[in-house]
Structures are given as structure tokens and as C-alpha cells.
Design a protein around this motif. Structure first.
Motif, PDB file in Angstrom:
ATOM      1  N   LEU A 262       0.834  -1.209   0.000  1.00 32.50           N
ATOM      2  CA  LEU A 262       0.000   0.000   0.000  1.00 32.50           C
ATOM      3  C   LEU A 262       0.866   1.255   0.000  1.00 32.50           C
ATOM      4  CD1 LEU A 262      -2.904   1.239   0.343  1.00 32.50           C
ATOM      5  CD2 LEU A 262      -2.504   1.088   2.809  1.00 32.50           C
ATOM      6  N   CYS A 263       1.881   1.281   0.859  1.00 31.37           N
ATOM      7  CA  CYS A 263       2.746   2.454   0.954  1.00 31.37           C
ATOM      8  C   CYS A 263       3.502   2.707  -0.346  1.00 31.37           C
ATOM      9  CB  CYS A 263       3.746   2.279   2.105  1.00 31.37           C
ATOM     10  SG  CYS A 263       3.010   2.380   3.751  1.00 31.37           S
ATOM     11  N   GLU A 264       4.045   1.645  -0.930  1.00 30.10           N
ATOM     12  CA  GLU A 264       4.781   1.803  -2.179  1.00 30.10           C
ATOM     13  C   GLU A 264       3.874   2.328  -3.281  1.00 30.10           C
ATOM     14  OE1 GLU A 264       6.365  -2.077  -2.710  1.00 30.10           O
ATOM     15  OE2 GLU A 264       7.836  -1.870  -1.094  1.00 30.10           O
ATOM     16  N   GLY A 265       2.630   1.877  -3.294  1.00 37.29           N
ATOM     17  CA  GLY A 265       1.679   2.349  -4.293  1.00 37.29           C
ATOM     18  C   GLY A 265       1.338   3.813  -4.134  1.00 37.29           C
ATOM     19  N   MET A 266       1.436   4.331  -2.926  1.00 35.51           N
ATOM     20  CA  MET A 266       1.132   5.732  -2.655  1.00 35.51           C
ATOM     21  C   MET A 266       2.382   6.598  -2.619  1.00 35.51           C
ATOM     22  SD  MET A 266      -1.965   5.485   0.168  1.00 35.51           S
ATOM     23  CE  MET A 266      -0.909   4.794   1.441  1.00 35.51           C
ATOM     24  N   GLY A 267       3.544   5.987  -2.903  1.00 34.90           N
ATOM     25  CA  GLY A 267       4.779   6.760  -2.892  1.00 34.90           C
ATOM     26  C   GLY A 267       5.246   7.126  -1.507  1.00 34.90           C
ATOM     27  N   VAL A 268       4.949   6.269  -0.523  1.00 29.53           N
ATOM     28  CA  VAL A 268       5.325   6.517   0.870  1.00 29.53           C
ATOM     29  C   VAL A 268       6.330   5.454   1.306  1.00 29.53           C
ATOM     30  CG1 VAL A 268       4.453   6.625   3.240  1.00 29.53           C
ATOM     31  CG2 VAL A 268       3.080   7.544   1.371  1.00 29.53           C
ATOM     32  N   ASP A 269       7.312   5.845   2.096  1.00 31.78           N
ATOM     33  CA  ASP A 269       8.310   4.902   2.609  1.00 31.78           C
ATOM     34  C   ASP A 269       7.665   4.010   3.673  1.00 31.78           C
ATOM     35  OD1 ASP A 269      10.399   3.522   3.745  1.00 31.78           O
ATOM     36  OD2 ASP A 269      11.589   5.292   4.242  1.00 31.78           O
ATOM     37  N   PRO A 270       7.491   2.702   3.407  1.00 29.52           N
ATOM     38  CA  PRO A 270       6.821   1.837   4.383  1.00 29.52           C
ATOM     39  C   PRO A 270       7.595   1.698   5.684  1.00 29.52           C
ATOM     40  CG  PRO A 270       7.779   0.525   2.603  1.00 29.52           C
ATOM     41  CD  PRO A 270       7.882   1.958   2.185  1.00 29.52           C
ATOM     42  N   TRP A 271       8.925   1.734   5.609  1.00 31.23           N
ATOM     43  CA  TRP A 271       9.716   1.577   6.826  1.00 31.23           C
ATOM     44  C   TRP A 271       9.546   2.776   7.752  1.00 31.23           C
ATOM     45  CZ3 TRP A 271      11.278  -3.239   6.778  1.00 31.23           C
ATOM     46  CH2 TRP A 271      11.452  -3.865   5.544  1.00 31.23           C
ATOM     47  N   ALA A 272       9.458   3.970   7.167  1.00 32.74           N
ATOM     48  CA  ALA A 272       9.223   5.160   7.986  1.00 32.74           C
ATOM     49  C   ALA A 272       7.834   5.112   8.608  1.00 32.74           C
ATOM     50  CB  ALA A 272       9.384   6.423   7.129  1.00 32.74           C
ATOM     51  N   VAL A 273       6.857   4.681   7.836  1.00 26.90           N
ATOM     52  CA  VAL A 273       5.483   4.577   8.356  1.00 26.90           C
ATOM     53  C   VAL A 273       5.425   3.614   9.528  1.00 26.90           C
ATOM     54  CG1 VAL A 273       3.158   3.750   7.801  1.00 26.90           C
ATOM     55  CG2 VAL A 273       4.374   5.241   6.195  1.00 26.90           C
ATOM     56  N   ILE A 274       6.074   2.457   9.387  1.00 27.64           N
ATOM     57  CA  ILE A 274       6.039   1.459  10.456  1.00 27.64           C
ATOM     58  C   ILE A 274       6.757   1.975  11.701  1.00 27.64           C
ATOM     59  CG2 ILE A 274       6.884  -0.832  11.122  1.00 27.64           C
ATOM     60  CD1 ILE A 274       6.294  -1.690   8.214  1.00 27.64           C
ATOM     61  N   ARG A 275       7.906   2.636  11.512  1.00 29.63           N
ATOM     62  CA  ARG A 275       8.614   3.194  12.667  1.00 29.63           C
ATOM     63  C   ARG A 275       7.734   4.173  13.428  1.00 29.63           C
ATOM     64  NH1 ARG A 275      13.128   3.364   9.179  1.00 29.63           N
ATOM     65  NH2 ARG A 275      12.767   5.565   8.730  1.00 29.63           N
ATOM     66  N   MET A 276       7.048   5.030  12.701  1.00 32.49           N
ATOM     67  CA  MET A 276       6.200   6.024  13.368  1.00 32.49           C
ATOM     68  C   MET A 276       4.980   5.385  14.007  1.00 32.49           C
ATOM     69  SD  MET A 276       6.461   9.350  10.865  1.00 32.49           S
ATOM     70  CE  MET A 276       6.278   8.478   9.301  1.00 32.49           C
ATOM     71  N   ALA A 277       4.352   4.450  13.312  1.00 28.91           N
ATOM     72  CA  ALA A 277       3.173   3.788  13.871  1.00 28.91           C
ATOM     73  C   ALA A 277       3.520   3.012  15.142  1.00 28.91           C
ATOM     74  CB  ALA A 277       2.560   2.849  12.837  1.00 28.91           C
ATOM     75  N   ASN A 278       4.705   2.432  15.175  1.00 29.25           N
ATOM     76  CA  ASN A 278       5.098   1.639  16.336  1.00 29.25           C
ATOM     77  C   ASN A 278       5.466   2.485  17.554  1.00 29.25           C
ATOM     78  OD1 ASN A 278       4.641  -0.788  15.093  1.00 29.25           O
ATOM     79  ND2 ASN A 278       6.780  -1.186  14.583  1.00 29.25           N
ATOM     80  N   LEU A 279       5.466   3.813  17.407  1.00 33.24           N
ATOM     81  CA  LEU A 279       5.636   4.674  18.576  1.00 33.24           C
ATOM     82  C   LEU A 279       4.404   4.629  19.469  1.00 33.24           C
ATOM     83  CD1 LEU A 279       7.316   7.803  16.932  1.00 33.24           C
ATOM     84  CD2 LEU A 279       8.419   6.059  18.363  1.00 33.24           C
ATOM     85  N   HIS A 280       3.278   4.203  18.896  1.00 31.47           N
ATOM     86  CA  HIS A 280       2.068   4.035  19.708  1.00 31.47           C
ATOM     87  C   HIS A 280       2.315   2.897  20.691  1.00 31.47           C
ATOM     88  CE1 HIS A 280      -2.039   3.108  20.870  1.00 31.47           C
ATOM     89  NE2 HIS A 280      -2.457   4.213  20.244  1.00 31.47           N
ATOM     90  N   PRO A 281       1.942   3.089  21.965  1.00 31.89           N
ATOM     91  CA  PRO A 281       2.276   2.082  22.976  1.00 31.89           C
ATOM     92  C   PRO A 281       1.598   0.734  22.778  1.00 31.89           C
ATOM     93  CG  PRO A 281       0.791   3.738  23.885  1.00 31.89           C
ATOM     94  CD  PRO A 281       1.241   4.252  22.545  1.00 31.89           C
ATOM     95  N   ARG A 282       0.554   0.686  21.988  1.00 32.16           N
ATOM     96  CA  ARG A 282      -0.149  -0.586  21.789  1.00 32.16           C
ATOM     97  C   ARG A 282      -0.092  -1.061  20.335  1.00 32.16           C
ATOM     98  NH1 ARG A 282      -2.480   2.373  25.447  1.00 32.16           N
ATOM     99  NH2 ARG A 282      -3.782   3.534  23.984  1.00 32.16           N
ATOM    100  N   VAL A 283       0.883  -0.579  19.580  1.00 29.71           N
ATOM    101  CA  VAL A 283       1.054  -1.001  18.192  1.00 29.71           C
ATOM    102  C   VAL A 283       2.444  -1.599  18.015  1.00 29.71           C
ATOM    103  CG1 VAL A 283       1.213  -0.213  15.797  1.00 29.71           C
ATOM    104  CG2 VAL A 283      -0.572   0.709  17.296  1.00 29.71           C
ATOM    105  N   ASN A 284       2.512  -2.717  17.349  1.00 26.29           N
ATOM    106  CA  ASN A 284       3.799  -3.359  17.067  1.00 26.29           C
ATOM    107  C   ASN A 284       3.712  -4.038  15.704  1.00 26.29           C
ATOM    108  OD1 ASN A 284       6.394  -4.383  17.288  1.00 26.29           O
ATOM    109  ND2 ASN A 284       5.738  -6.197  18.418  1.00 26.29           N
ATOM    110  N   ILE A 285       3.798  -3.232  14.653  1.00 16.61           N
ATOM    111  CA  ILE A 285       3.752  -3.773  13.295  1.00 16.61           C
ATOM    112  C   ILE A 285       5.090  -4.439  12.989  1.00 16.61           C
ATOM    113  CG2 ILE A 285       3.430  -3.211  10.850  1.00 16.61           C
ATOM    114  CD1 ILE A 285       1.879  -0.710  11.783  1.00 16.61           C
ATOM    115  N   LEU A 286       5.043  -5.627  12.437  1.00 16.54           N
ATOM    116  CA  LEU A 286       6.255  -6.359  12.102  1.00 16.54           C
ATOM    117  C   LEU A 286       6.903  -5.770  10.851  1.00 16.54           C
ATOM    118  CD1 LEU A 286       5.034 -10.019  12.730  1.00 16.54           C
ATOM    119  CD2 LEU A 286       6.146  -8.448  14.336  1.00 16.54           C
ATOM    120  N   SER A 287       8.085  -6.254  10.540  1.00 14.57           N
ATOM    121  CA  SER A 287       8.783  -5.790   9.349  1.00 14.57           C
ATOM    122  C   SER A 287       8.292  -6.541   8.116  1.00 14.57           C
ATOM    123  CB  SER A 287      10.289  -5.993   9.487  1.00 14.57           C
ATOM    124  OG  SER A 287      10.800  -5.222  10.551  1.00 14.57           O
TER     125      SER A 287
END
Length: 448
Positions: A262-287
Motif C-alpha cells: 500500500l505504501c509503495e503504491g502511494m509513494g510513501v516509505d513503508p519503513w518510515a510509516v512502520i517506525r512512526m506507527a510503532n511509537l504508539h504504545p499498543r502497536v507493534n507492526i512487524l517488518s
């Protein structure tokens, strides 16, 4: 697959007493276990056999591959696993472990053979059935059989039924619980290749018996080396728990892989998105990655889906996402390769995970095969853990196995498929002038 029966009661697991020793008399006054036969000397069976032998037991390893049997009897492992050669050499020299091609009498038999899936995504249990048939002639009263192979729910019950047909002179727990001649249990492995010996010792074990006596007896075997919690259960609970573990991981990996698409299709860096999303205390998206490999996660969820197809759409969807990822990666590489007249493509990694030589169900191998089949360009394959290309790639004029530095130096396009530690030393300046597809985030700032 046989339909589910009424749930079996869960066994209460008594506390392990420090006074309990491997040499004490087992449940129901059975003799101590002194000899163990491990049937299947692969990534699980051989390390298990070596550990048991290192704890003083006499171990008979059984494998159909003559080359593997010969190497093991020389004290050399036929698989790559840290420290395994050292332990194996010691126990073979001490006469505690021998390998052979057919079973011999023992007190306990551990079945650790592969359980792949057929083209229809159903379990292929022929190896387990063959292993059981091979040990049936040497069974004697008081013996224990433990299945370690990951299997559909109900397998241990069917194993007892098979053995009863082969040995009508003996009784089994499904017909004579708590007083049978032969005890039967299921104890799935929970190991990570590359850390197998440590995890065999430290990880918790689920020991599922066809009856309580079988579970207790199986625990005696694993108590020789296992330091983690050993939870007693029914065989069905143990079988289902193992499948649930890997289906859980598969579903979570599928979300990460779908998010990366999804991120690649929208021109967004998926690794940056996951790093930021995982700052949420109850989120742990895998690589995310190029797919899912190994002999567990791509296989085991299908065993649950096979049991109740209409009730497991999420499991099937996750499998579809992860199975489809190699094709998506190959399509992306092919599109990028069109920028070059005669593209040279560095394919970094073939193993299914970092720092092992295991190519089973590897998405990296699948991607390389697709690219070779399509004649996308000259493939320079770097896989530091193997000495020759797998059959899917061997003998092709446009595919060569080279070291990492040579692959990058000659390449127009670099595709990173496995995060091997050795790849972290790649000259980043050399990559600057190449088109790079990093499917595993090896080049991300926090990857090192």
C-alpha cells in the motif's frame, strides 16, 4: 481430515520438583528411559539427538539419506547450525550417538520428519506415517512414541490407530488410557534456525499426551535438557497450539506485507510509516519482506484452514498475501530492469531468513526463479551460506553464484532479499550508482 471430536479435558501439570531426576522410575513404575531413537535427522531432529546424547542418554538417529547418516557417524553435521558440530563430534566419539537408516529397539522414539503440503494445500503426512510404520516392528511394552512433526489436529490419535493396526499384540492409549503397553504423545518443536540449541534448552515446551501417563512419560525425556516451562496438555491441544502460533505470526506478517504494498503504491516509505506507527504504545507492526519462508509459517496455517475452511477466511487471506509477495517483488524488479539494455542484477540472499543455509520455502529462491524464467537479465546471486545453487537455479547460463562484493560491483540493479549480517558491510557508496530494491529494510537507518 477427520472431524473434530468433543474436546478432551486439559491435564493439570504438576510442578517440577528439583528432586525429580531423569534416572528416577517413571509413571506407573515404568523403567527409566535410557535409549532414545530420533527418526528424522534434519534441522530439528539432529540438534535434539545431539542434546539428548550430551546428557548421557544412548541415542539412535534414523535417517533415509545415506550421506547424512555417514556424515553424522563421522561426527559432522550435514546442516549448518552454530555449535552443533562441536556437540555432535563429542557425543559420537563418546559412543552416545549413532546414525543408521532403519530403527532399532529403544525406550522412546521421537518422530521429527517433514510435514509439507500438497498442491491442494492439504497436509502430506506420508513421512510421519512411514516413520511410524518403520518403528512398529521394534516396539516393545513400555515404549514411548512422541511426534514432534508439526501436524493437523488429530494426528496423534491417528498415529495410535495406525500403530494398533500394525501391532495388534500391543495396547495403545486411545483404547486403553492410563494402562496401555505403548505410550503416545505430541510435543511440537519451537526453535529458530541459527539459535536451535539454545532455544531447545530455554524455550517452553507443550507436551500433549493421548493420556496423562503418556504426557508424564514424554516429560521425562525432555527433562534431560529442557530448562523452560513444560506444560502438560492433551494431544489435540498441543497440536492446535503449535498451528495457532504460526498462523498468528503469518497473519501479522501479512499485514506488514500488505501495508508495504500500500505504501509503495502511494509513494510513501513503508519503513518510515512502520517506525512512526510503532511509537504508539499498543502497536507493534512487524517488518515486511519479500514473502514468508521456512518449513513452518508458510505451511502450518493451511493445516488449520484444512480443518474448517469456511471458518478460517482470515488465515487463508494472510496466506494469499504472503504467497503473492514474491510475484510482486519480481514484477517490480522486471519493470526496473527495463531501464537497462542488458541488465546485470545482483540478487542478495537466497535463504528464507538471515544467517542460515536453509532454503526451504524461501521467497528469495522463488523470486530468483521467476526472474530467471522470464530472462529478465543476468543474475549474480550472492548467498554466503551455500556452496552451490539450488536445483531451481543451477545449470542456467544466465545465473551465477558469486560473492556479495562481486555481485554489487557488476550489477546495474541490486535486489536485497535477505538481511544477512555479511550484507550489512556492503559499500554504500557502491550502491549509490545502482538501482536498489531493498525488500528487508537492510539499508534503513535503524537496521544496524
Amino acid at each position: 481430515m477427520a472431524p473434530f471430536n468433543a474436546p478432551q479435558p486439559t491435564f493439570e501439570a504438576p510442578d517440577r520438583s528439583p528432586a525429580q531426576s531423569a534416572s528416577s522410575v517413571g509413571p506407573n513404575g515404568r523403567r527409566p528411559i535410557e535409549t532414545v531413537s530420533v527418526v528424522g535427522l534434519g534441522y530439528v531432529g539432529l540438534p535434539t539427538a545431539a542434546l539428548l546424547a550430551s546428557r548421557g542418554l544412548k541415542v539412535i538417529g534414523v535417517d533415509l539419506k545415506a550421506e547424512a547418516v555417514a556424515r553424522i557417524n563421522e561426527g559432522r553435521a550435514h546442516i549448518a547450525e552454530p555449535d552443533l558440530d562441536m556437540i555432535l563430534s563429542a557425543v559420537v566419539q563418546a559412543g552416545r550417538l549413532e546414525a543408521c537408516s532403519s530403527p532399532k529397539p529403544a525406550d522412546a522414539f521421537l518422530i521429527a520428519v517433514p510435514t509439507p503440503i500438497n498442491r491442494d494445500k492439504k497436509a502430506d503426512m506420508r513421512a510421519v506415517e512411514s516413520a511410524l510404520a518403520s518403528v512398529a516392528p521394534v516396539l516393545k511394552r513400555g515404549d514411548l512414541i512422541v511426534i514432534e512433526s508439526t501436524s493437523p489436529v488429530g494426528t496423534t490419535e491417528r498415529a495410535a490407530a495406525q500403530l494398533r493396526r500394525l501391532r495388534p499384540d500391543l495396547t495403545f492409549p486411545d483404547h486403553a488410557p492410563e494402562q496401555s503397553d505403548i505410550l503416545v504423545a505430541y510435543c511440537p518443536e519451537r526453535i529458530l534456525p541459527g539459535q536451535t540449541l539454545r532455544e531447545l534448552v530455554d524455550n517452553a515446551r507443550i507436551i500433549g499426551g493421548l493420556d496423562h501417563a503418556s504426557a508424564l512419560r514424554a516429560r521425562e525425556v525432555y527433562a534431560h535438557f529442557a530448562m523452560g516451562q513444560m506444560m502438560l496438555a492433551t494431544s489435540r491441544e498441543a497440536e492446535c497450539a503449535k498451528l495457532a502460533e504460526n498462523a498468528f505470526r503469518d497473519v501479522n506478517i501479512a499485514y506488514a506485507n500488505e501495508l508495504s504494498i500500500l505504501c509503495e503504491g502511494m509513494g510513501v516509505d513503508p519503513w518510515a510509516v512502520i517506525r512512526m506507527a510503532n511509537l504508539h504504545p499498543r502497536v507493534n507492526i512487524l517488518s515486511p519482506g519479500p514473502g514468508v519462508g521456512g518449513h513452518c509459517i508458510p505451511i502450518d496455517p493451511w493445516f488449520l484452514h484444512q480443518a474448517m475452511p469456511e471458518e478460517t477466511p482470515l488465515i487463508a487471506a494472510a496466506r494469499s498475501v504472503n504467497d503473492g509477495k514474491p510475484q510482486r517483488v519480481a514484477n517490480r524488479v522486471q519493470k526496473l530492469a527495463k531501464r537497462f539494455r542488458e541488465p546485470a542484477i545482483a540478487v542478495l540472499g537466497l535463504a528464507y531468513k538471515p544467517n542460515v543455509d536453509d532454503l526451504r520455502e524461501s521467497p528469495a529462491v522463488e523470486i530468483a526463479r521467476i526472474l530467471a524464467d522470464r530472462h529478465v537479465g543476468r543474475l549474480l546471486v550472492a548467498e554466503p551460506n551455500i556452496a552451490r545453487l539450488p536445483d531451481e537455479l543451477a545449470g542456467r547460463p544466465d545465473v551465477a553464484l558469486v560473492d556479495c562484493a562481486a555481485a554489487v560491483a557488476e550489477a546495474d540493479l541490486v535486489v536485497i532479499l535477505v538481511a544477512h549480517s555479511k550484507f550489512r558491510m556492503i559499500d554504500r557508496a557502491a550502491l549509490a550508482s545502482r538501482v536498489v530494491v531493498d525488500t528487508v529494510g537492510l539499508l534503513q537507518p535503524d537496521a544496524n
